[in-house]
Design a protein around this motif. Sequence first.
Motif, PDB file in Angstrom:
ATOM      1  N   HIS A 151       0.770   0.534   3.459  1.00 37.57           N
ATOM      2  CA  HIS A 151       1.674  -0.592   3.224  1.00 37.57           C
ATOM      3  C   HIS A 151       0.853  -1.680   2.543  1.00 37.57           C
ATOM      4  CE1 HIS A 151       4.377   0.795   6.812  1.00 37.57           C
ATOM      5  NE2 HIS A 151       4.652   1.429   5.691  1.00 37.57           N
ATOM      6  N   GLY A 152       1.282  -2.098   1.367  1.00 42.03           N
ATOM      7  CA  GLY A 152       0.485  -3.057   0.620  1.00 42.03           C
ATOM      8  C   GLY A 152       1.278  -4.208   0.054  1.00 42.03           C
ATOM      9  N   VAL A 153       0.624  -5.359  -0.004  1.00 43.19           N
ATOM     10  CA  VAL A 153       1.157  -6.545  -0.679  1.00 43.19           C
ATOM     11  C   VAL A 153       0.082  -6.979  -1.654  1.00 43.19           C
ATOM     12  CG1 VAL A 153       1.957  -8.915  -0.423  1.00 43.19           C
ATOM     13  CG2 VAL A 153       2.470  -7.233   1.360  1.00 43.19           C
ATOM     14  N   PRO A 174       2.947   8.563   2.563  1.00 44.82           N
ATOM     15  CA  PRO A 174       3.963   7.503   2.404  1.00 44.82           C
ATOM     16  C   PRO A 174       3.318   6.196   1.945  1.00 44.82           C
ATOM     17  CG  PRO A 174       4.198   8.626   4.521  1.00 44.82           C
ATOM     18  CD  PRO A 174       2.889   9.067   3.959  1.00 44.82           C
ATOM     19  N   VAL A 175       3.848   5.628   0.883  1.00 46.32           N
ATOM     20  CA  VAL A 175       3.302   4.390   0.321  1.00 46.32           C
ATOM     21  C   VAL A 175       4.443   3.419   0.037  1.00 46.32           C
ATOM     22  CG1 VAL A 175       2.072   3.340  -1.614  1.00 46.32           C
ATOM     23  CG2 VAL A 175       1.330   5.568  -0.735  1.00 46.32           C
ATOM     24  N   GLU A 176       4.287   2.184   0.515  1.00 42.52           N
ATOM     25  CA  GLU A 176       5.218   1.107   0.188  1.00 42.52           C
ATOM     26  C   GLU A 176       4.403  -0.077  -0.327  1.00 42.52           C
ATOM     27  OE1 GLU A 176       8.149   0.018   3.078  1.00 42.52           O
ATOM     28  OE2 GLU A 176       8.394   2.076   3.800  1.00 42.52           O
ATOM     29  N   LEU A 177       4.752  -0.557  -1.505  1.00 43.12           N
ATOM     30  CA  LEU A 177       4.038  -1.664  -2.117  1.00 43.12           C
ATOM     31  C   LEU A 177       4.993  -2.800  -2.472  1.00 43.12           C
ATOM     32  CD1 LEU A 177       1.670   0.204  -4.633  1.00 43.12           C
ATOM     33  CD2 LEU A 177       1.144  -0.554  -2.311  1.00 43.12           C
ATOM     34  N   LEU A 218      -2.760  -7.715   0.865  1.00 45.38           N
ATOM     35  CA  LEU A 218      -2.729  -7.030   2.162  1.00 45.38           C
ATOM     36  C   LEU A 218      -2.683  -5.526   1.953  1.00 45.38           C
ATOM     37  CD1 LEU A 218      -2.237  -7.311   5.334  1.00 45.38           C
ATOM     38  CD2 LEU A 218       0.194  -7.092   4.769  1.00 45.38           C
ATOM     39  N   ILE A 219      -3.529  -4.822   2.682  1.00 47.26           N
ATOM     40  CA  ILE A 219      -3.432  -3.370   2.773  1.00 47.26           C
ATOM     41  C   ILE A 219      -3.442  -3.026   4.256  1.00 47.26           C
ATOM     42  CG2 ILE A 219      -4.427  -1.135   2.184  1.00 47.26           C
ATOM     43  CD1 ILE A 219      -5.951  -2.516  -0.086  1.00 47.26           C
ATOM     44  N   VAL A 220      -2.404  -2.343   4.710  1.00 50.28           N
ATOM     45  CA  VAL A 220      -2.337  -1.906   6.099  1.00 50.28           C
ATOM     46  C   VAL A 220      -2.122  -0.400   6.107  1.00 50.28           C
ATOM     47  CG1 VAL A 220      -1.378  -2.352   8.374  1.00 50.28           C
ATOM     48  CG2 VAL A 220      -1.090  -4.046   6.579  1.00 50.28           C
ATOM     49  N   LYS A 223      -5.044   3.289   9.995  1.00 54.71           N
ATOM     50  CA  LYS A 223      -6.399   3.207  10.521  1.00 54.71           C
ATOM     51  C   LYS A 223      -7.055   1.838  10.368  1.00 54.71           C
ATOM     52  CE  LYS A 223      -7.309   8.074   9.378  1.00 54.71           C
ATOM     53  NZ  LYS A 223      -6.040   8.337   8.675  1.00 54.71           N
ATOM     54  N   ARG A 224      -6.562   1.029   9.431  1.00 57.81           N
ATOM     55  CA  ARG A 224      -7.320  -0.181   9.108  1.00 57.81           C
ATOM     56  C   ARG A 224      -6.452  -1.250   8.453  1.00 57.81           C
ATOM     57  NH1 ARG A 224     -13.056   0.009   5.737  1.00 57.81           N
ATOM     58  NH2 ARG A 224     -14.016  -1.810   6.704  1.00 57.81           N
ATOM     59  N   LEU A 225      -6.940  -2.475   8.544  1.00 54.83           N
ATOM     60  CA  LEU A 225      -6.294  -3.629   7.907  1.00 54.83           C
ATOM     61  C   LEU A 225      -7.271  -4.291   6.948  1.00 54.83           C
ATOM     62  CD1 LEU A 225      -4.327  -6.199   7.727  1.00 54.83           C
ATOM     63  CD2 LEU A 225      -5.649  -7.065   9.661  1.00 54.83           C
ATOM     64  N   SER A 226      -6.773  -4.705   5.793  1.00 51.72           N
ATOM     65  CA  SER A 226      -7.538  -5.536   4.866  1.00 51.72           C
ATOM     66  C   SER A 226      -6.678  -6.729   4.476  1.00 51.72           C
ATOM     67  CB  SER A 226      -7.929  -4.734   3.612  1.00 51.72           C
ATOM     68  OG  SER A 226      -8.415  -5.611   2.608  1.00 51.72           O
TER      69      SER A 226
END
Length: 272
Positions: A151-153, A174-177, A218-220, A223-226
């Motif tokens: 999941h990315g912003v 699965p990818v949502e941007l 944002l990348i979620v 496993k991890r958050l950025s």
Amino acid sequence: MNDFEIYKKMDDDVQAIYRSRLLTEILLSLNESSRKLSQMREITGSTSQAIIPKLRKLEADHLIETKEHEYYLTQTGKIVASRLADSFATVGTINKFKHFWSGHYLEGIPCYLLKEIGCLYESEVLNDKGTKILNVYNNQLKMIKEAGHIHGVSSVVTEGYAESIFERVKEGIPVELIIPLHIADELKQSSYLEKIDALKDYENFKLMAIDEDIKAGLIVTDKRLSLSLYKKDGVEYDITTGLFSLDPKGIEWGERLFGYCKGQAEFAKMQI
């Protein structure tokens, strides 16, 4: 009655907890699970003679109760203990990463999530320094490569990100941007358009646009958050600094931020 007036009225009760190390430690330990007296001695490093009067006070205040030689929080005790834990986590997170927060633009994060910033305590801030050029960028690419979902912003798009996302989508991840409209317009006129067109038939890929500038990156993943932010002026996006977390609380916080942005994007009804 405003907050200051409530504080003045309840000053003795509030300070009784915050001034007492033992009262605080008992409430925080019981916020995790019920405890026997022997366990509280071990956790606090105090004697039974010191702990028992504190337990009696908390019982008299109806914050704890005993069942079969174990101490539990009451329902009201759970409220007090959880807010106590939140306050320490919040202050701790702000102090731990004070240069990150003070040097960046926070207005892009909704207030209700800023109030839960304590969820990010078990994080680390990475920087591009010295020989560690592209340290943040490479860690983000590693996240994408290892993700079970993404999941990315994004406030910016690079060839590396685009290629990494393209490959993961083709692998079935699965990818949502979510991107702002000005980035969406750039994509339509750039070399990325071919990749976007190639991904349109993949059910596991969703690209959305939001009709306002996003002041965060944002990348979620599972496993991890950025989390990356704009610099303090709110004009320049800081690609050299990022907050990363492997902690489930931090990842969940990131998912809530993504959910907020996704709600805004869906409201705008802009999908590429």
